[in-house]
Design a protein around this motif. Sequence first.
Motif, PDB file in Angstrom:
ATOM      1  N   HIS A 108      65.040  31.235 -53.885  1.00 38.05           N
ATOM      2  CA  HIS A 108      64.131  30.943 -52.779  1.00 38.05           C
ATOM      3  C   HIS A 108      64.070  32.764 -52.727  1.00 38.05           C
ATOM      4  N   SER A 143      62.889  24.470 -46.685  1.00 42.38           N
ATOM      5  CA  SER A 143      61.809  25.158 -47.273  1.00 42.38           C
ATOM      6  C   SER A 143      62.101  24.924 -48.667  1.00 42.38           C
ATOM      7  N   THR A 147      59.629  28.977 -52.061  1.00 40.00           N
ATOM      8  CA  THR A 147      58.781  30.066 -51.061  1.00 40.00           C
ATOM      9  C   THR A 147      59.653  31.361 -50.533  1.00 40.00           C
ATOM     10  N   ASP A 166      59.998  30.871 -42.089  1.00 42.81           N
ATOM     11  CA  ASP A 166      59.917  30.648 -43.293  1.00 42.81           C
ATOM     12  C   ASP A 166      58.542  29.634 -43.521  1.00 42.81           C
ATOM     13  N   GLN A 167      58.545  29.210 -44.713  1.00 42.72           N
ATOM     14  CA  GLN A 167      57.369  28.350 -45.362  1.00 42.72           C
ATOM     15  C   GLN A 167      57.945  26.884 -45.358  1.00 42.72           C
ATOM     16  N   GLY A 168      58.546  26.569 -44.453  1.00 41.65           N
ATOM     17  CA  GLY A 168      58.973  25.178 -44.817  1.00 41.65           C
ATOM     18  C   GLY A 168      58.143  24.184 -44.031  1.00 41.65           C
ATOM     19  N   GLY A 224      56.286  26.165 -40.746  1.00 42.50           N
ATOM     20  CA  GLY A 224      57.500  26.843 -40.938  1.00 42.50           C
ATOM     21  C   GLY A 224      57.496  27.185 -39.854  1.00 42.50           C
TER      22      GLY A 224
END
Length: 240
Positions: A108, A143, A147, A166-168, A224
């Motif tokens: 990441h 994520s 990302t 995060d961008q999950g 996220g």
Amino acid sequence: MLNELYDPLIELNKSDLLPIILHEMRAPLSNINASIEMLLHSAVDERTHREILEIMGTQSARLTRLVEEFFDVVVLENNGIRLDLQPLALGPLVREVVKSFCYPVSTHRFDVQLPPGLPLVLGDRNKVETILRNLIGNAMNYSPEGTLITIGGEDRAEGVVVSISDQGTGIPSDALTRIFDRFYRVEDSSVPRVRGMGLGLHIAKLLVEAHNGEIWVESKVGEGSTFSFLLPKLNLEDAP
């Protein structure tokens, strides 16, 4: 140490939690055993030999993490938490932990946005490191690779806040109240099954609260999640 753990282990054995632990341990043990059998009874070239050893190393590390998490919870929940409280600067510690996740390669991207001059907190360095590792590891698990994970900080009147965003896939609203529960994991068919026993966030919560701090999460499905924790600032009269 073994005597301290003996009684809690007996109580755990009486519950339905032990099968969960044994189930999680079965896969890495099976992989290690299969790898040993292949090395002992098959002729393999040097490259394959190295690949098998790498698999064994990965599975051994996974098994070690499972055992450590399990015993951490047993000790924390049954014997209390002993803290070695010292003046602690969160900025350098955050950067050190993030750097460890980037070595030797990183799955990441990380962006550390800590304002300069954050006040010191009164904390146990090893325990706060565990909090950070568990929260950052959770962000990575939920994520997609590549990302961005952002670590921010804020000086508030009641303490210093560290946030991991995060961008999950995000957390459904009905799961937010359970996200820090022991053995609880959010199941999401859109991401691969996350390994582990669902103890990382629970351990983080226990350790934050042992510091008289707070931990919480904000999340929207598809956008996220942000996990934040607050630790009280160091007061001059608190300094050892």
